[in-house]
Design a protein around this motif. Structure first.
Motif, PDB file in Angstrom:
ATOM      1  N   ARG A 294       0.844  -1.199   0.000  1.00 65.34           N
ATOM      2  CA  ARG A 294       0.000   0.000   0.000  1.00 65.34           C
ATOM      3  C   ARG A 294       0.875   1.242   0.000  1.00 65.34           C
ATOM      4  O   ARG A 294       2.016   1.200   0.451  1.00 65.34           O
ATOM      5  CB  ARG A 294      -0.888   0.031   1.249  1.00 65.34           C
ATOM      6  N   ILE A 295       0.337   2.326  -0.484  1.00 65.72           N
ATOM      7  CA  ILE A 295       1.045   3.608  -0.430  1.00 65.72           C
ATOM      8  C   ILE A 295       0.809   4.196   0.953  1.00 65.72           C
ATOM      9  O   ILE A 295      -0.302   4.623   1.280  1.00 65.72           O
ATOM     10  CB  ILE A 295       0.554   4.568  -1.524  1.00 65.72           C
TER      11      ILE A 295
ATOM     12  N   PHE B  98      -3.486   8.990  -0.433  1.00 64.96           N
ATOM     13  CA  PHE B  98      -3.773   9.639  -1.717  1.00 64.96           C
ATOM     14  C   PHE B  98      -2.835  10.829  -1.886  1.00 64.96           C
ATOM     15  O   PHE B  98      -3.204  11.990  -1.755  1.00 64.96           O
ATOM     16  CB  PHE B  98      -5.235  10.093  -1.760  1.00 64.96           C
ATOM     17  N   ASN B  99      -1.589  10.483  -2.186  1.00 67.82           N
ATOM     18  CA  ASN B  99      -0.535  11.478  -2.352  1.00 67.82           C
ATOM     19  C   ASN B  99      -0.090  11.427  -3.811  1.00 67.82           C
ATOM     20  O   ASN B  99       0.395  10.404  -4.282  1.00 67.82           O
ATOM     21  CB  ASN B  99       0.625  11.154  -1.405  1.00 67.82           C
TER      22      ASN B  99
ATOM     23  N   MET C 294       1.901   8.386  -5.629  1.00 61.46           N
ATOM     24  CA  MET C 294       1.126   7.621  -6.608  1.00 61.46           C
ATOM     25  C   MET C 294       1.799   7.653  -7.981  1.00 61.46           C
ATOM     26  O   MET C 294       1.786   6.663  -8.712  1.00 61.46           O
ATOM     27  CB  MET C 294      -0.297   8.164  -6.689  1.00 61.46           C
TER      28      MET C 294
ATOM     29  N   TYR D  14       4.650   5.227  -7.712  1.00 58.41           N
ATOM     30  CA  TYR D  14       4.124   3.869  -7.576  1.00 58.41           C
ATOM     31  C   TYR D  14       3.584   3.357  -8.914  1.00 58.41           C
ATOM     32  O   TYR D  14       3.769   2.182  -9.256  1.00 58.41           O
ATOM     33  CB  TYR D  14       3.015   3.873  -6.528  1.00 58.41           C
ATOM     34  N   PHE D  15       2.920   4.236  -9.666  1.00 59.90           N
ATOM     35  CA  PHE D  15       2.353   3.860 -10.963  1.00 59.90           C
ATOM     36  C   PHE D  15       3.417   3.253 -11.864  1.00 59.90           C
ATOM     37  O   PHE D  15       3.184   2.248 -12.544  1.00 59.90           O
ATOM     38  CB  PHE D  15       1.741   5.097 -11.626  1.00 59.90           C
TER      39      PHE D  15
ATOM     40  N   SER E 124       3.725  -0.836 -10.895  1.00 58.57           N
ATOM     41  CA  SER E 124       2.606  -1.200 -11.764  1.00 58.57           C
ATOM     42  C   SER E 124       3.056  -1.304 -13.216  1.00 58.57           C
ATOM     43  O   SER E 124       3.320  -2.383 -13.722  1.00 58.57           O
ATOM     44  CB  SER E 124       1.454  -0.197 -11.608  1.00 58.57           C
TER      45      SER E 124
ATOM     46  N   THR F 236      -2.661   1.251  -8.835  1.00 57.28           N
ATOM     47  CA  THR F 236      -2.109   2.387  -8.096  1.00 57.28           C
ATOM     48  C   THR F 236      -3.153   3.033  -7.198  1.00 57.28           C
ATOM     49  O   THR F 236      -2.890   3.321  -6.018  1.00 57.28           O
ATOM     50  CB  THR F 236      -1.543   3.430  -9.074  1.00 57.28           C
ATOM     51  N   PHE F 237      -4.352   3.270  -7.718  1.00 56.29           N
ATOM     52  CA  PHE F 237      -5.405   3.914  -6.925  1.00 56.29           C
ATOM     53  C   PHE F 237      -5.846   3.024  -5.765  1.00 56.29           C
ATOM     54  O   PHE F 237      -6.112   3.511  -4.662  1.00 56.29           O
ATOM     55  CB  PHE F 237      -6.595   4.282  -7.818  1.00 56.29           C
TER      56      PHE F 237
ATOM     57  N   ALA G   5      -3.445   3.258  -2.982  1.00 56.19           N
ATOM     58  CA  ALA G   5      -3.546   4.515  -2.234  1.00 56.19           C
ATOM     59  C   ALA G   5      -4.793   4.572  -1.353  1.00 56.19           C
ATOM     60  O   ALA G   5      -4.764   5.156  -0.268  1.00 56.19           O
ATOM     61  CB  ALA G   5      -3.548   5.696  -3.200  1.00 56.19           C
TER      62      ALA G   5
END
Length: 361
Positions: free
Chosen positions: A42-43, A47-48, A52, A55-56, A60, A241-242, A245
């Motif tokens: 998890r990030i 929701f940063n 993100m 991480y994307f 991913s 990614t979402f 987050a």
């Protein structure tokens, strides 16, 4: 059957290898809370946008690289492979030079490098130094868990090479059905001594080498197919990614993340294979590409622990969000350039030693 690899296929594999190695360096460049990423990471920042963004790419979109490397390795190993004692021993001899010797050299060099840094007070507090500096009573440990941790890939390749006759028999005489149980182990990320995700991809590459009648491996520049797979690849990466987050810690969220991650590996490999036919083949004769391809092994073996050392040093006292993004973009490029530069200088002045360090690459 001896079949010469086509020039097109050779160039295609060379390009994808360069792009995949670039992807690996960026995968290792994630510099927020959890720098060692897994499918369900998890990030921590939630929701940063900056976290993100990193991480994307790191966990991913670019995760196609490792299965792609294993699949290409399996294909190249079994291309023209003869499953006889003579053919097997010939392959073992080549891989001892191209895998085992460089592995030993880089394990010792990377461990010694961090051991020297451990004597300097400024670096002693860094995690990468504390974890990977040599301890005389545990010297064997560094051959199992090298300071240059991407060498785990070579570890697994050496195991697969030893198992090559068995892999060949199982793939050929089950007509590829063995890929089904191997795929199940890949799906659950099973790993005990053998990384079964790697073994599955390696065996898929072996299946292509054994069964494929066409040695061109091109899908005739199918633009629509390329667009479809590319959009799915990006879409799954965004979803993963979402969820990382916003998804929370529930078990079902973990399962969803694993499923998206694994699906993205497959889609990413196919998308990259297709994209080459439209864009990448135009740059394979460029000087910069040729230089990168020639010195790629130094990037692989040298970028870690150097990359982690750089960003842990830079972030030692904390950093702003723009600094995190700047490091994520600039450090991989800078470290890659340094690795290539060192390789070029070393090859120019010590060509024979360079061959030992790279396994003749």
């Amino acid at each position: 059957m001896n079949t010469k690899m086509s020039k097109y296929l050779s160039r295609k594999i060379k390009f994808i290898t360069v792009f995949a190695m670039t992807a690996v360096v960026f995968i290792h460049s994630y510099n927020f809370s959890d720098s060692f990423l897994s499918p369900d990471t998890r990030i921590a920042e939630g929701f940063n946008g900056a976290a993100m963004f990193e991480y994307f790419f790191s966990n991913s979109l670019l995760r196609f690289a490792v299965p792609m490397f294993f699949a290409l390795s399996g294909f190249l190993f079994f291309f023209n492979y003869q499953n006889t004692l003579k053919g097997y021993l010939k392959k073992l001899k080549k891989r001892a030079y191209s895998l085992l010797l460089p592995y030993v050299i880089w394990v010792v060099l990377s461990g010694a490098f961090l051991t020297l840094l451990a004597q300097v007070p400024f670096f002693q507090g860094l995690d990468i130094v504390k974890e990977k500096a040599f301890a005389p009573t545990q010297f064997y440990y560094y051959f199992l868990s090298p300071a240059s941790f991407p060498l785990w890939f070579v570890q697994q390749l050496m195991i697969f090479v030893i198992l090559a006759p068995l892999i060949y028999v199982l793939v050929k005489y089950t007509r590829g059905i063995i890929l089904v149980p191997l795929g199940a182990l890949w799906a659950i990320d099973f790993c005990y001594i053998i990384n079964f995700s790697g073994l599955f991809a390696f065996s898929v590459g072996a299946a292509f080498a054994i069964f494929a009648k066409s040695r061109k491996f091109t899908w005739h520049d199918n633009r629509m197919l390329t667009v479809v797979f590319s959009l799915i690849w990006i879409g799954i990466s965004l979803a993963h990614t979402f969820i990382a987050a916003l998804g929370g810690k529930d078990t079902y969220i973990t399962v969803i993340m694993y499923a998206l991650y694994k699906l993205n590996e497959v889609i990413g490999v196919i998308a990259m294979w297709l994209i080459f036919d439209h864009i990448a083949k135009r740059i394979t004769d460029k000087k910069g590409f040729i230089i990168a391809a020639t010195h790629l092994f130094f990037v692989y073996a040298m970028h870690e622990p150097l990359l982690h050392l750089c960003f842990q040093t830079a972030l030692k006292q904390g950093a702003s969000i723009p600094a995190h993004i700047a490091l994520f973009i600039c450090l991989p490029i800078s470290v890659g350039a340094v690795c290539i530069g060192v390789s070029m200088a070393f090859r120019k002045n010590f060509r024979k030693a360079h061959k030992l360090f790279t396994g003749g690459r």
